[in-house]
Design a protein around this motif. Structure first.
Motif: not given
Length: 219
Positions: A26-43
């Motif tokens: 759990a400690a390891i997997a919770s620190r590995i991101p899914a969709n790591d290229d996601w960024r919040e849109p401006d709107s």
């Protein structure tokens, strides 16, 4: 005698090994991101990820991007619902645990064991909220309308096909029959991560605990 003592110690420690491996995973997997290229849109549309310190969920607008929740959530389902709420907070979990453990004072080891071994059915828990204010335990995320549609679709498919309405803990919350089985490997927090991942939002690969989910939500 020494060999016998060693054997006893190993027998006593054996049950701790799976628990230790689970916590490490759990400690390891919770620190590995899914969709790591996601960024919040401006709107876009603001949603929230929230926790009560153990259990996480997703808070969404009651009316946004053309998403209509009325086929799932209807006036009268909760006794205190006299007007359309501004927000809906969704969570998912074990039926028996949800209904019989409204506070930790009612916690039962046997009930918890039954939940983590995946023996029971599940419920969707919905809180009807007039307003949502960001804070440490309620963190906002801005997403695109397309991402919100994907998130809403995931939540919608969590509901059971047959509409089942069960009174909640108070006048402004309610339970609905759900699909799936809760277990140590698919907890309420894993469900939250799955919902965010389905929408394309950055979140933990796997996190059975709330801190792994909240780690990826902006403060």
């Amino acid at each position: 005698m020494r060999r016998a003592a060693r054997t006893v110690v190993l027998i006593l420690l054996a049950p701790l090994v799976p628990a230790a491996l689970y916590l490490i995973a759990a400690a390891i997997a919770s620190r590995i991101p899914a969709n790591d290229d996601w960024r919040e849109p401006d709107s876009g549309i603001t949603i929230y990820v929230q926790t009560n310190g153990v259990h996480t969920g997703v808070v969404v607008p009651a009316n946004a991007a053309g998403v209509d929740w009325s086929h799932r959530i209807q006036p009268g389902d909760a006794p205190g619902w006299s007007t359309t709420p501004g927000w809906l907070a969704f969570g998912w979990g074990d039926r028996d645990f949800y209904l019989n453990t409204p506070t930790w004072a009612e916690f039962s080891f046997l009930r918890g064991l039954k939940a983590v071994t995946g023996q029971g059915s599940t419920l969707v828990h919905v809180d009807l909220l007039e307003d949502v204010r960001p804070r440490e335990t309620v963190r906002p995320l801005r997403i695109t309308p397309e991402q919100y549609h994907r998130l809403a679709a995931f939540i919608d498919t969590t509901f059971a096909d047959r509409r089942e309405v069960i009174p909640g803990y108070g006048p402004s919350d309610v339970f609905y029959g759900a699909r799936g089985h809760y277990s140590a490997f698919r907890t309420c927090n894993v469900w939250t991560s799955e919902a965010l991942r389905a929408a394309g939002i950055r979140t933990a690969q796997w996190s059975p605990f709330d801190d792994g989910v909240m780690r990826w939500a902006s403060r």
